[in-house]
Design a protein around this motif. Structure first.
Motif, PDB file in Angstrom:
ATOM      1  N   ARG A  41       0.830  -1.207   0.000  1.00  0.00           N
ATOM      2  CA  ARG A  41       0.000   0.000   0.000  1.00  0.00           C
ATOM      3  C   ARG A  41       0.866   1.258   0.000  1.00  0.00           C
ATOM      4  N   ALA A  42       1.950   1.229   0.822  1.00  0.00           N
ATOM      5  CA  ALA A  42       2.842   2.388   0.872  1.00  0.00           C
ATOM      6  C   ALA A  42       3.527   2.601  -0.471  1.00  0.00           C
ATOM      7  N   GLY A  43       3.908   1.487  -1.121  1.00  0.00           N
ATOM      8  CA  GLY A  43       4.613   1.611  -2.401  1.00  0.00           C
ATOM      9  C   GLY A  43       3.734   2.132  -3.513  1.00  0.00           C
ATOM     10  N   THR A  44       2.461   1.705  -3.561  1.00  0.00           N
ATOM     11  CA  THR A  44       1.576   2.118  -4.649  1.00  0.00           C
ATOM     12  C   THR A  44       1.150   3.578  -4.543  1.00  0.00           C
ATOM     13  N   HIS A  98       4.722   9.123  -3.179  1.00  0.00           N
ATOM     14  CA  HIS A  98       5.083  10.285  -3.985  1.00  0.00           C
ATOM     15  C   HIS A  98       6.136  11.081  -3.238  1.00  0.00           C
ATOM     16  N   LEU A  99       6.899  11.872  -3.979  1.00  0.00           N
ATOM     17  CA  LEU A  99       8.037  12.580  -3.406  1.00  0.00           C
ATOM     18  C   LEU A  99       7.602  13.924  -2.833  1.00  0.00           C
ATOM     19  N   GLY A 100       8.047  14.221  -1.615  1.00  0.00           N
ATOM     20  CA  GLY A 100       7.711  15.482  -0.972  1.00  0.00           C
ATOM     21  C   GLY A 100       8.507  16.653  -1.520  1.00  0.00           C
ATOM     22  N   ALA A 101       8.218  17.839  -1.002  1.00  0.00           N
ATOM     23  CA  ALA A 101       8.906  19.053  -1.440  1.00  0.00           C
ATOM     24  C   ALA A 101      10.209  19.231  -0.662  1.00  0.00           C
ATOM     25  N   PRO A 102      11.213  19.814  -1.302  1.00  0.00           N
ATOM     26  CA  PRO A 102      12.491  20.017  -0.599  1.00  0.00           C
ATOM     27  C   PRO A 102      12.412  21.168   0.400  1.00  0.00           C
ATOM     28  N   THR A 107      10.526   7.094   7.771  1.00  0.00           N
ATOM     29  CA  THR A 107       9.789   5.832   7.727  1.00  0.00           C
ATOM     30  C   THR A 107       8.337   6.017   8.188  1.00  0.00           C
ATOM     31  N   LEU A 108       8.157   6.685   9.341  1.00  0.00           N
ATOM     32  CA  LEU A 108       6.804   6.889   9.859  1.00  0.00           C
ATOM     33  C   LEU A 108       5.965   7.751   8.923  1.00  0.00           C
ATOM     34  N   HIS A 109       6.582   8.800   8.381  1.00  0.00           N
ATOM     35  CA  HIS A 109       5.844   9.700   7.484  1.00  0.00           C
ATOM     36  C   HIS A 109       5.393   8.960   6.227  1.00  0.00           C
ATOM     37  N   MET A 110       6.263   8.094   5.722  1.00  0.00           N
ATOM     38  CA  MET A 110       5.924   7.311   4.526  1.00  0.00           C
ATOM     39  C   MET A 110       4.739   6.383   4.794  1.00  0.00           C
ATOM     40  N   LEU A 111       4.763   5.665   5.913  1.00  0.00           N
ATOM     41  CA  LEU A 111       3.674   4.744   6.224  1.00  0.00           C
ATOM     42  C   LEU A 111       2.363   5.482   6.479  1.00  0.00           C
ATOM     43  N   ARG A 112       2.470   6.684   7.076  1.00  0.00           N
ATOM     44  CA  ARG A 112       1.270   7.421   7.442  1.00  0.00           C
ATOM     45  C   ARG A 112       0.634   8.153   6.261  1.00  0.00           C
ATOM     46  N   THR A 113       1.470   8.696   5.366  1.00  0.00           N
ATOM     47  CA  THR A 113       0.943   9.568   4.302  1.00  0.00           C
ATOM     48  C   THR A 113       1.227   9.079   2.887  1.00  0.00           C
ATOM     49  N   GLY A 114       2.205   8.166   2.726  1.00  0.00           N
ATOM     50  CA  GLY A 114       2.591   7.743   1.380  1.00  0.00           C
ATOM     51  C   GLY A 114       3.563   8.706   0.731  1.00  0.00           C
TER      52      GLY A 114
END
Length: 254
Positions: free
Chosen positions: A25-28, A31-35, A194-201
């Motif tokens: 789910r996280a992989g699908t 998306h990349l965040g802003a710098p 890691t946490l941000h990725m799992l929580r928001t993608g």
């Protein structure tokens, strides 16, 4: 006993299936965040003169009376770091012969661009102990008031010169930043990512900012004070104002 083994097997199978679903789910939805640093359409070049990236991280040409030159990216970095890494690098020089190397490494979709910073010092022959590292807080007043956590590393290197052997201190300051977070700790950055990725993608787009200079033993404190003045003057020009922090100076996390 046999029934218990089956329950353990089914629990492990459920755990693996659940982990797989979360990762899928996280992989699908990734998306990349802003710098957290500003980009400009100025090309970056390698030591051999070849074009590395059509963009670069902005660093002000002159700070506190110093002039500066753009520094090419080393062959070793281009071999080890992902191709979507963006750089900013300048050498600042003052009339009294002081020099300050400032470097920014901004990750793309490949998170391996950001490595443990101390590897840079070890690779160049600088030695330090755990007691030589310390998180300091730089008070910032622009564009908003906040406390910038910065890791200070004090390393030592003995060199042979035409006038004999001398010992130098390498003063290394660094921190990590996105458009929403700032940290001086590599482990905190990895955990947050890691946490941000799992929580928001969203894959946070971290930048690793570092300053390096040398001084003689006994000059460490005034050298760090001078480096922090550079940060106070230059960081508001290339770093995006923190969206979340605006933390009071006494509550800033490392």
């Amino acid at each position: 006993m046999k029934q218990r083994a089956w329950w353990v097997f089914l629990a492990a199978l459920a755990l693996m299936a659940g982990t797989g679903m979360v990762l899928h789910r996280a992989g699908t939805r990734q998306h990349l965040g802003a710098p957290g640093v500003k980009l400009v359409n100025e090309p970056t070049y390698g030591e051999d003169g070849r074009l590395v990236m059509p963009q670069s991280v902005y660093l002000p040409p002159s700070v506190l009376g110093a002039s500066s030159t753009s520094v090419p990216i080393s062959k070793l970095e281009l071999i080890w770091l992902p191709a979507d890494t963006t750089y900013g690098r300048r050498l600042y020089e003052w009339p009294d012969d002081r020099k300050l190397l400032v470097s920014v490494v901004l990750m793309g979709s490949d998170r391996t661009s950001i490595h443990k910073p101390e590897f840079c010092l070890n690779g160049q022959g600088w030695e330090y102990k755990a007691t030589d590292t310390e998180v300091i807080h730089v008070p910032m007043t622009r564009p908003v008031e906040y406390s910038l956590p910065v890791m200070k590393v004090q390393a030592t290197k003995t060199m042979q010169t035409p006038r004999g052997e001398i010992t130098l201190r390498g003063m290394y300051l660094y921190w990590f930043v996105t458009n929403q977070e700032i940290s001086a700790l590599h482990t905190r950055r990895v955990w947050s990512q890691t946490l941000h990725m799992l929580r928001t993608g969203e894959l946070q787009r971290w930048a690793y900012i570092s300053l390096f200079t040398t001084c003689l033993p006994g000059q460490e404190a005034p050298t760090v004070e001078w480096m922090t003045r550079w940060i106070q003057e230059a960081a508001p020009q290339f770093q995006v104002p923190p969206a979340v922090p605006a933390l009071p100076r006494t509550q800033a996390a490392p």
